[in-house]
Write an enzyme that holds these catalytic residues in place. Sequence first.
Site, PDB file in Angstrom:
ATOM      1  N   LYS A 109       0.819  -1.215   0.000  1.00 22.12           N
ATOM      2  CA  LYS A 109       0.000   0.000   0.000  1.00 22.12           C
ATOM      3  C   LYS A 109       0.852   1.263   0.000  1.00 22.12           C
ATOM      4  O   LYS A 109       0.381   2.343  -0.338  1.00 22.12           O
ATOM      5  CB  LYS A 109      -0.959  -0.030   1.177  1.00 22.12           C
ATOM      6  CG  LYS A 109      -1.883  -1.257   1.055  1.00 22.12           C
ATOM      7  CD  LYS A 109      -3.145  -1.110   1.797  1.00 22.12           C
ATOM      8  CE  LYS A 109      -4.154  -2.185   1.420  1.00 22.12           C
ATOM      9  NZ  LYS A 109      -3.709  -3.539   1.781  1.00 22.12           N
TER      10      LYS A 109
HETATM   11  C1  LIG Z   1      -4.429  -4.627   1.236  1.00 22.86           C
HETATM   12  C2  LIG Z   1      -3.676  -5.881   1.064  1.00 22.86           C
HETATM   13  C3  LIG Z   1      -4.092  -6.870   0.165  1.00 22.86           C
HETATM   14  C4  LIG Z   1      -5.354  -6.732  -0.651  1.00 22.86           C
HETATM   15  O1  LIG Z   1      -5.302  -5.695  -1.579  1.00 22.86           O
HETATM   16  P1  LIG Z   1      -6.668  -5.140  -2.203  1.00 22.86           P
HETATM   17  O2  LIG Z   1      -6.293  -3.988  -3.047  1.00 22.86           O
HETATM   18  O3  LIG Z   1      -7.500  -4.731  -1.017  1.00 22.86           O
HETATM   19  O4  LIG Z   1      -7.292  -6.245  -2.943  1.00 22.86           O
HETATM   20  C5  LIG Z   1      -3.319  -8.002   0.040  1.00 22.86           C
HETATM   21  N1  LIG Z   1      -2.200  -8.192   0.778  1.00 22.86           N
HETATM   22  C6  LIG Z   1      -1.776  -7.267   1.655  1.00 22.86           C
HETATM   23  C7  LIG Z   1      -0.558  -7.537   2.451  1.00 22.86           C
HETATM   24  C8  LIG Z   1      -2.480  -6.087   1.824  1.00 22.86           C
HETATM   25  O5  LIG Z   1      -2.050  -5.164   2.692  1.00 22.86           O
END
Ligand SMILES: *Cc1c(COP(=O)(O)O)cnc(C)c1O
Length: 493
Positions: A109
Amino acid sequence: MFYKSTRSHNERITGSSAILNGIAKDGGLYMPETFPEKLDCGALLKKSTYEIAETIFRTFFSEFSEAEMKDMVRRAYDGKFRSSDLTPLIKVGDRYVLELFHGPTSAFKDVALSALPVFMSEAKKKQGMKEDIIILTATSGDTGKAALEGFKDVPGIRIIVFYPYQGVSPIQELQMTTQEGGNVLTCAVRGNFDDTQTGVKEIFNRVNKEGMPENMNGVFSSANSINIGRLVPQIVYYFTAYRDLLSAGAVTFGDLVDYTVPTGNFGDILAGYFAKELGLPVGKLICASNENNILTDFIETGRYDKNRPFYKTSSPSMDILVSSNLERLLYLLSDRSEEAGSSWMNALSETGVYEIPEKVFNKLRENFEADFTDEVQTAETINEVFRETGYLLDPHTAVAYRVSKLYTERAAEKRVNVVLSTASPYKFPKAVLSSLGVYSESPAFRELFELSEKTGKEIPKNLSELQGKEVRFRDVVDKTEMYDYVMSQLKKG
Ligand SMILES: *Cc1c(COP(=O)(O)O)cnc(C)c1O
């Protein structure tokens, strides 16, 4: 380029307004009015990561000049990632892992949440907006910390993060409760992630309807992947992965590549679909889920049914039953029908079920595949891959790795498969240690060192430094108290 809501077409706004608003007044998500033209991928794939980012960002946010965007990309990423490549592609066994976790909080993120604060500050300037922006965010663990870090001490913006009480890993919780900065706040909510996310959406809806309480200023916005400014930066690494496959000689330009994505809110994988629509040679996008496999069922049957048990798993960022960004995909696949947004999403909130028509389902199947793993298989995958290749997967990536193998086995066409790796294994040390046969009872930060001793892999500095940091936030509220909590905190200033 202009944006419209997925639920009604009355409003037509610029990209910077869409970024500032976060979510549309009708509860829908903002989408480009028409999808951008295909990019000249041959030329683009010869460029640096920053240059690819500049091109893609300007495709969606055309109000910013080339020079402005160049500066924005530099401010977003300089010095924050391990290298200016941002997201390296690594060969692991017979497939490729795209490491998205080398940013300031060791989760994927960071890629988007390093850019969003810069987008917002610049959008605020473009709009001549005077009031403070108040970012409200629900997190299943990783968004919260990445958003706090991204928005920390950004002038004119405050941020409040809600996370499900006891629903995130202890390391994730420590990352958030020790957050520094004069404009940040975190609070736990008694409930799961869906409750937390719904609570935040309800605050937006209430403020949209009633306005701000008397004597209070500020404009709410969101750092969740419902914000289009979160989605666009994620398109970039689908391109850089393909570029890196080209330079490794693993593909020649035009070969289709499959991407396997560990999915929660459907933001990351949707960015892959955007990349495909922009002309990147993408084969299938493979949606990987844990035991909360609602998306596997949906992609196999066309019926979305959230009336099912909710499981807490070792991959908590995927413990989600309502994937917000699916609304954007359905909107595109149903030729921008406002019905996709309004009637299906209404049905979802009223009965928990909706079913898409065959025409839309067929388009979904042309582009997407899906599968899931249970907890035992996830642990086995971490163990096996470490033994066979020496590569250490986090539980989310392990889910995707396994699903990617399952897909390759059954696929008619064998293609290069890129597994998106969304977190450092050190964010989930207990789960990773137990997969390797070590059952630790130690406090969370001690587990980091145990995992490092066991595997010989280096701990990311931002995590080892958690040891001894002061806990600044301890609030816990009921999901019904979130609105009052926000208002009382804002009153305090
Ligand atoms: C947020 C997240 C996901 C999922 O991503 P999305 O965009 O919500 O589908 C998968 N793995 C990790 C480690 C995350 O932080």
